[in-house]
Design a protein around this motif. Structure first.
Motif, PDB file in Angstrom:
ATOM      1  N   ASP A 350       0.827  -1.206   0.000  1.00 48.33           N
ATOM      2  CA  ASP A 350       0.000   0.000   0.000  1.00 48.33           C
ATOM      3  C   ASP A 350       0.861   1.255   0.000  1.00 48.33           C
ATOM      4  OD1 ASP A 350      -2.229  -1.580   0.148  1.00 48.33           O
ATOM      5  OD2 ASP A 350      -3.012  -0.733   2.006  1.00 48.33           O
ATOM      6  N   MET A 351       2.092   1.131   0.509  1.00 49.53           N
ATOM      7  CA  MET A 351       2.929   2.309   0.718  1.00 49.53           C
ATOM      8  C   MET A 351       4.102   2.397  -0.242  1.00 49.53           C
ATOM      9  SD  MET A 351       2.980   2.325   4.888  1.00 49.53           S
ATOM     10  CE  MET A 351       3.414   0.593   4.996  1.00 49.53           C
ATOM     11  N   ILE A 352       4.743   1.271  -0.524  1.00 47.05           N
ATOM     12  CA  ILE A 352       5.961   1.295  -1.343  1.00 47.05           C
ATOM     13  C   ILE A 352       5.637   1.043  -2.811  1.00 47.05           C
ATOM     14  CG2 ILE A 352       8.196   0.216  -1.772  1.00 47.05           C
ATOM     15  CD1 ILE A 352       8.387  -0.447   1.167  1.00 47.05           C
ATOM     16  N   GLN A 353       6.027   1.996  -3.646  1.00 51.19           N
ATOM     17  CA  GLN A 353       5.933   1.843  -5.096  1.00 51.19           C
ATOM     18  C   GLN A 353       7.308   1.400  -5.584  1.00 51.19           C
ATOM     19  OE1 GLN A 353       4.390   6.016  -5.194  1.00 51.19           O
ATOM     20  NE2 GLN A 353       3.100   5.192  -6.824  1.00 51.19           N
ATOM     21  N   HIS A 354       7.360   0.208  -6.130  1.00 47.09           N
ATOM     22  CA  HIS A 354       8.629  -0.425  -6.472  1.00 47.09           C
ATOM     23  C   HIS A 354       9.489   0.450  -7.378  1.00 47.09           C
ATOM     24  CE1 HIS A 354      11.421  -3.689  -6.824  1.00 47.09           C
ATOM     25  NE2 HIS A 354      11.193  -3.880  -8.112  1.00 47.09           N
ATOM     26  N   ARG A 355      10.707   0.740  -6.914  1.00 46.36           N
ATOM     27  CA  ARG A 355      11.706   1.533  -7.625  1.00 46.36           C
ATOM     28  C   ARG A 355      11.264   2.982  -7.874  1.00 46.36           C
ATOM     29  NH1 ARG A 355      15.524  -2.160 -11.433  1.00 46.36           N
ATOM     30  NH2 ARG A 355      15.418  -4.069 -10.215  1.00 46.36           N
ATOM     31  N   ILE A 356      10.243   3.406  -7.181  1.00 45.25           N
ATOM     32  CA  ILE A 356       9.806   4.806  -7.283  1.00 45.25           C
ATOM     33  C   ILE A 356      10.051   5.521  -5.960  1.00 45.25           C
ATOM     34  CG2 ILE A 356       7.844   6.357  -7.621  1.00 45.25           C
ATOM     35  CD1 ILE A 356       6.697   4.268  -9.536  1.00 45.25           C
ATOM     36  N   ASN A 357       9.464   4.995  -4.892  1.00 45.74           N
ATOM     37  CA  ASN A 357       9.753   5.565  -3.572  1.00 45.74           C
ATOM     38  C   ASN A 357      10.432   4.549  -2.652  1.00 45.74           C
ATOM     39  OD1 ASN A 357       7.652   3.866  -2.956  1.00 45.74           O
ATOM     40  ND2 ASN A 357       6.372   5.423  -1.952  1.00 45.74           N
ATOM     41  N   GLY A 358      10.860   3.454  -3.248  1.00 48.37           N
ATOM     42  CA  GLY A 358      11.529   2.415  -2.474  1.00 48.37           C
ATOM     43  C   GLY A 358      11.676   1.156  -3.298  1.00 48.37           C
ATOM     44  N   TYR A 359      11.778   0.018  -2.616  1.00 48.30           N
ATOM     45  CA  TYR A 359      12.023  -1.241  -3.313  1.00 48.30           C
ATOM     46  C   TYR A 359      11.276  -2.352  -2.580  1.00 48.30           C
ATOM     47  CZ  TYR A 359      14.785  -4.781  -5.874  1.00 48.30           C
ATOM     48  OH  TYR A 359      15.196  -5.822  -6.690  1.00 48.30           O
ATOM     49  N   LEU A 360      10.433  -3.076  -3.328  1.00 49.81           N
ATOM     50  CA  LEU A 360       9.721  -4.226  -2.777  1.00 49.81           C
ATOM     51  C   LEU A 360      10.494  -5.488  -3.131  1.00 49.81           C
ATOM     52  CD1 LEU A 360       5.974  -3.394  -3.535  1.00 49.81           C
ATOM     53  CD2 LEU A 360       7.009  -3.615  -1.272  1.00 49.81           C
ATOM     54  N   ALA A 361      11.132  -6.078  -2.119  1.00 39.44           N
ATOM     55  CA  ALA A 361      11.948  -7.270  -2.353  1.00 39.44           C
ATOM     56  C   ALA A 361      11.082  -8.528  -2.334  1.00 39.44           C
ATOM     57  CB  ALA A 361      13.032  -7.375  -1.288  1.00 39.44           C
ATOM     58  N   LYS A 362      11.563  -9.561  -3.026  1.00 39.83           N
ATOM     59  CA  LYS A 362      10.875 -10.842  -3.010  1.00 39.83           C
ATOM     60  C   LYS A 362      10.852 -11.381  -1.585  1.00 39.83           C
ATOM     61  CE  LYS A 362      12.576 -11.829  -7.670  1.00 39.83           C
ATOM     62  NZ  LYS A 362      13.515 -12.658  -8.476  1.00 39.83           N
ATOM     63  N   TYR A 363       9.745 -12.000  -1.221  1.00 44.44           N
ATOM     64  CA  TYR A 363       9.522 -12.445   0.152  1.00 44.44           C
ATOM     65  C   TYR A 363      10.612 -13.403   0.636  1.00 44.44           C
ATOM     66  CZ  TYR A 363       6.888 -13.924   4.274  1.00 44.44           C
ATOM     67  OH  TYR A 363       6.485 -14.180   5.576  1.00 44.44           O
ATOM     68  N   LYS A 364      11.182 -13.089   1.773  1.00 47.33           N
ATOM     69  CA  LYS A 364      12.213 -13.904   2.426  1.00 47.33           C
ATOM     70  C   LYS A 364      13.423 -14.147   1.520  1.00 47.33           C
ATOM     71  CE  LYS A 364       9.377 -16.399   5.827  1.00 47.33           C
ATOM     72  NZ  LYS A 364       8.999 -17.721   6.371  1.00 47.33           N
ATOM     73  N   ASP A 365      13.728 -13.187   0.684  1.00 44.94           N
ATOM     74  CA  ASP A 365      14.867 -13.290  -0.232  1.00 44.94           C
ATOM     75  C   ASP A 365      15.914 -12.260   0.181  1.00 44.94           C
ATOM     76  OD1 ASP A 365      16.672 -13.204  -2.375  1.00 44.94           O
ATOM     77  OD2 ASP A 365      15.126 -13.735  -3.840  1.00 44.94           O
ATOM     78  N   ALA A 366      16.942 -12.702   0.914  1.00 46.00           N
ATOM     79  CA  ALA A 366      17.971 -11.786   1.419  1.00 46.00           C
ATOM     80  C   ALA A 366      18.765 -11.150   0.279  1.00 46.00           C
ATOM     81  CB  ALA A 366      18.910 -12.527   2.366  1.00 46.00           C
ATOM     82  N   GLU A 367      18.981 -11.902  -0.797  1.00 47.88           N
ATOM     83  CA  GLU A 367      19.724 -11.358  -1.938  1.00 47.88           C
ATOM     84  C   GLU A 367      18.973 -10.199  -2.589  1.00 47.88           C
ATOM     85  OE1 GLU A 367      21.079 -14.179  -4.759  1.00 47.88           O
ATOM     86  OE2 GLU A 367      22.200 -15.381  -3.298  1.00 47.88           O
ATOM     87  N   ASP A 368      17.668 -10.364  -2.726  1.00 47.97           N
ATOM     88  CA  ASP A 368      16.877  -9.293  -3.331  1.00 47.97           C
ATOM     89  C   ASP A 368      16.760  -8.111  -2.374  1.00 47.97           C
ATOM     90  OD1 ASP A 368      15.550  -8.328  -5.595  1.00 47.97           O
ATOM     91  OD2 ASP A 368      13.583  -8.819  -4.775  1.00 47.97           O
TER      92      ASP A 368
END
Length: 409
Positions: A350-368
């Motif tokens: 609801d809050m993070i727009q991917h690569r616009i105001n932040g980054y939504l990483a793949k769930y439980k993916d430390a590399e991402d």
């Protein structure tokens, strides 16, 4: 409706949902008061703190709950089955209120019996869904389990229990309570939890509303980053990764993933000037021994201005929650113009727009997660507040809800 009361387990000077909603109500002419079991806010006409007797009852309830859940899978977080609590219906703040806002009220503050005592008053009770507890047989987050949509039983929290276990008992108690009263209204801050409430066997036939959190934008706003770093004695050439650590063992907060991500990032950028700035009540030694970068601890920040200053001094906030509703840390950081890296889960999209105001990483993916931190440090993002962060719209929706309840619509 001219008077409301906020009931919540704890009130803090650094800002919590109930206090922030209280402040916004006062600004628009709605008289509001707060009743809390624990508080670091001085008692006043607006703030009522319960006493030693009620705290002793709370401690007893916690011990009973610990015993009842002694065989629960602690990796799944909290499971609450309240037995004892406090009857707050005799308090003047409750008697005088036209509507009652019920926030997080567990750990022996209010039991279901106490909540029913409130419902019997006939006043509208607006239940704010801070997590999933009001929708389930007792877990605060279901971690993918969907049994609450029909009836909780054979709960994953109690792998060795019978089919009808503590979750079944909790579900049935709530079902009886909810079914008896038509003055219960449920409000979810996030789209995700709103959908969960619509699907729950407990609330699918109850009035459910989606109203995002409120936040004082006069405090949480962009501030010159160079000045913010100077005030906090952070060198201008340092890149700052901010992280809030309430507890390294909290199963919801994804501690193991953020440490793994920072180790991956260190291998890639160990020659750069990077500092990990940490606030909260985390274990300093355990954290510092795990994080490869230079670390600095701010401790618990008890005032909102220092918290806003800290967000502004950071280049990126990492919030690796494994499940969350609409966490204020993300709200606050984005309002201050600091991008956020988090997992794509719960209400966070609801809050993070991917690569616009932040980054939504793949769930439980430390590399991402590490990739997201690096992306925000490398790219010049100018985060605009998400649509969910519209204070005027949120408070107006609360006012509209109160008006609709009053008119019977």
């Amino acid at each position: 409706m001219k008077k409301v009361v906020q009931l919540q387990y704890r009130s803090t000077t650094s800002g919590d949902f109930g206090r922030r909603l209280h402040d916004e109500f006062m600004k628009v002419g709605i008289s509001s008061s707060i009743v809390s079991l624990y508080s670091n806010v001085q008692p006043s006409a607006e703030q009522h703190n319960l006493g030693k007797k009620e705290i002793l009852v709370s401690r007893l309830d916690n011990k009973v709950n610990d015993y009842l859940t002694r065989k629960a899978d602690k990796s799944l977080g909290l499971f609450s089955y309240p037995i004892f609590g406090t009857n707050v219906t005799r308090l003047e703040q409750v008697k005088q209120a036209d509507a009652i806002y019920l926030h997080w009220s567990h750990h022996g503050f209010l039991s279901l019996t106490n909540m029913e005592q409130l419902a019997k008053l006939g006043k509208p009770i607006i239940v704010i869904l801070h997590d999933m507890w009001y929708l389930t047989g007792g877990c605060h987050y279901s971690f993918g389990c969907e049994k609450y949509q029909e009836k909780c039983q054979s709960c994953q929290f109690f792998p060795d229990s019978k089919k009808n276990d503590l979750s079944t008992a909790g579900f049935e108690k709530k079902m009886k309570f909810y079914a008896k009263y038509d003055n219960l209204y449920f409000v979810s801050p996030s789209t995700w939890l709103y959908q969960c409430a619509q699907q729950s066997g407990l609330t699918q036939n109850k009035p459910v509303f989606h109203i995002p959190n409120v936040l004082d934008r006069n405090i949480y706003k962009p501030f010159d980053k160079k000045t913010a770093k100077e005030i906090l004695n952070i060198p201008q050439n340092e890149q700052v990764i901010l992280f809030g650590a309430t507890s390294v063992k909290n199963p919801y907060k994804g501690w193991e993933y953020v440490t793994s991500a920072l180790k991956i990032l260190y291998e890639q950028r160990q020659n750069e000037n990077i500092t990990v700035l940490i606030f909260g009540n985390g274990n300093n030694q355990e954290i510092s021994e795990t994080i490869p970068f230079q670390t600095r601890f701010m401790g618990r920040l008890n005032d909102e201005y220092t918290l806003a200053l800290t967000y502004n001094a950071a280049d990126v906030l990492v919030a690796p929650s494994l499940i969350d509703n609409l966490p204020y840390t993300i709200f606050e950081s984005l309002a201050c113009g600091t991008p956020v890296v988090a997992f794509d889960t719960g209400g966070i999209p609801d809050m993070i727009q991917h690569r616009i105001n932040g980054y939504l990483a793949k769930y439980k993916d430390a590399e991402d997660l590490a990739k997201g931190i690096s992306y925000c440090l490398t790219h010049t993002l100018e985060p605009s507040p998400p649509a969910a962060l519209n204070n005027n719209l949120s408070i107006q929706k609360h006012l509209d809800l109160l008006d609709a309840i009053k008119s019977g619509n």
